[in-house]
Design an enzyme around this catalytic site. Sequence first.
Site, short mmCIF file in Angstrom:
data_model
loop_
_atom_site.label_atom_id
_atom_site.label_comp_id
_atom_site.label_asym_id
_atom_site.label_seq_id
_atom_site.Cartn_x
_atom_site.Cartn_y
_atom_site.Cartn_z
N GLU A 79 0.83 -1.21 0.00
CA GLU A 79 0.00 0.00 0.00
C GLU A 79 0.87 1.26 0.00
O GLU A 79 0.52 2.26 -0.63
CB GLU A 79 -0.91 0.01 1.23
CG GLU A 79 -1.94 -1.11 1.27
CD GLU A 79 -1.40 -2.40 1.86
OE1 GLU A 79 -2.16 -3.38 1.97
OE2 GLU A 79 -0.18 -2.46 2.19
N PRO B 256 12.41 -12.77 -1.64
CA PRO B 256 11.31 -13.05 -0.70
C PRO B 256 10.59 -11.76 -0.32
O PRO B 256 11.20 -10.69 -0.23
CB PRO B 256 12.04 -13.64 0.51
CG PRO B 256 13.34 -14.14 -0.02
CD PRO B 256 13.70 -13.19 -1.11
N ARG B 257 9.30 -11.87 -0.08
CA ARG B 257 8.49 -10.70 0.25
C ARG B 257 8.91 -10.08 1.58
O ARG B 257 8.92 -8.86 1.74
CB ARG B 257 7.01 -11.10 0.31
CG ARG B 257 6.06 -9.97 0.71
CD ARG B 257 5.96 -8.92 -0.36
NE ARG B 257 4.92 -7.94 -0.05
CZ ARG B 257 4.62 -6.91 -0.84
NH1 ARG B 257 5.27 -6.75 -1.98
NH2 ARG B 257 3.68 -6.07 -0.50
N ASN C 61 1.34 -6.85 -7.05
CA ASN C 61 1.13 -5.90 -8.13
C ASN C 61 1.94 -6.26 -9.39
O ASN C 61 3.17 -6.21 -9.37
CB ASN C 61 1.51 -4.50 -7.65
CG ASN C 61 1.22 -3.43 -8.68
OD1 ASN C 61 0.62 -3.67 -9.70
ND2 ASN C 61 1.68 -2.22 -8.39
#
Length: 426
Positions: free
Chosen positions: A62, A271-272, A336
């Site tokens: 976000e 990795p996130r 995204n």
Amino acid sequence: MHRLLYSLLWFLLTPFLLLKLFLRSRKNPAYRQRIAERFAFVNYPVKTNQPRALFHLVSVGETLAAIDIVQAFIKKYPDYEIIITSTTPTGSDRVKAAFGDKVQNYYLPFDYAFAQRRLLKQLAPDLIVLMETELWPNTLHYADKYQIPTVLMNARLSERSLKGYQKLVTLSAKMMAQISFVSAQYEADGNRFIELGLDKAKLQIAGSLKFDIKVKDEWLHKARTLNQVWQTAERFIWLAASTHKGEDEKILAAHQALLKVDPNAVLILVPRHPERFESVFQLSAKRFATIKRSTEQTVQDCQVIIGDSMGEMMAYYQVADLAFVGGSLVEHGGHNPLEPAALKKPILSGPHVFNFEHIFEQLVAVNGALMCKSSEDLAEKVIQLNQNQNQRDDLGRASHLLLAQLGGATDKTLSLLSKYLEPESN
């Protein structure tokens, strides 16, 4: 009565909230820091004569989506003090990296009545802007009580979330009455908010802020630096971006299949969550010659690079010949896909993309992305694109064209926010 029960539930959950922070802190120590902010046990800055706007940007995704509109807000309204609240340490880190000392950054407190009352009474913002689906009953209650306009921007509401809110129909209807305006991504999202009780007059369909991506010179500069460090200009590179637990093994299996066809290929695996950098490195190192980005080693005979840096994802996309968008081979809902589209990169994804369902539908419709059903399917498509430069170029052009056609949400949302600002609203 419903809000009282809701508040009681939060108090009952307190031990579990603290336990959750503790467990997360075992992998990311930042979760045990700034605990007082989680309960609003801090002295917020005293309100000056300057007007204030509070943006709640939640976490990394976000925050990245909102950076441009917050920057545009700062440029258009330089007299406003900007306060940005986050939920996660990584989200907070991205705020600091993007804005430095131009903004104040805190964690948004848990939704206790006393915490939200203290936060909003002390900060006294003239406008609150929430992102996507950040609907908290006590936040909205006290914003309404203190007559603070509250806008939900880039709003989305899945069918699953709608059903959840409908189980608390009285509380949900109250929130819809208290919120000032909703700027939704798609008509389907807007219709779901109306089903919850939102007045149609409080709704606009603006599209997604995530379509408004402008290529920045710093991304290209970082990409050139990476190419110089790694010395990979002549090798095929593919990127697996923002992967989640249970997904890395599938990515590495696909890379193993690719190496049988192209032994010089390189995988950048990112990795996130930072707390997983080391474990994913260890996982890869068992089977491949693996290095970490942070070591700034040349690639040479390396087969896998672990992207263990922050703020360089767009540079990774630029360096890569194609991009797999993670969170989609496991049931996380995807991430995204428009960031690689902005750089004209071919896009691959797994089947679980419910967080970005509309975007992927449109990308697939214009042949701007390929969906992979499994690790084996991913391997086949990576090999296919490895051997076909023209197909890679066609996919990249199609996704970039769609991105250009669907932009404009930033301008629409900024225009909406201006209606609630002083002195422009006079």
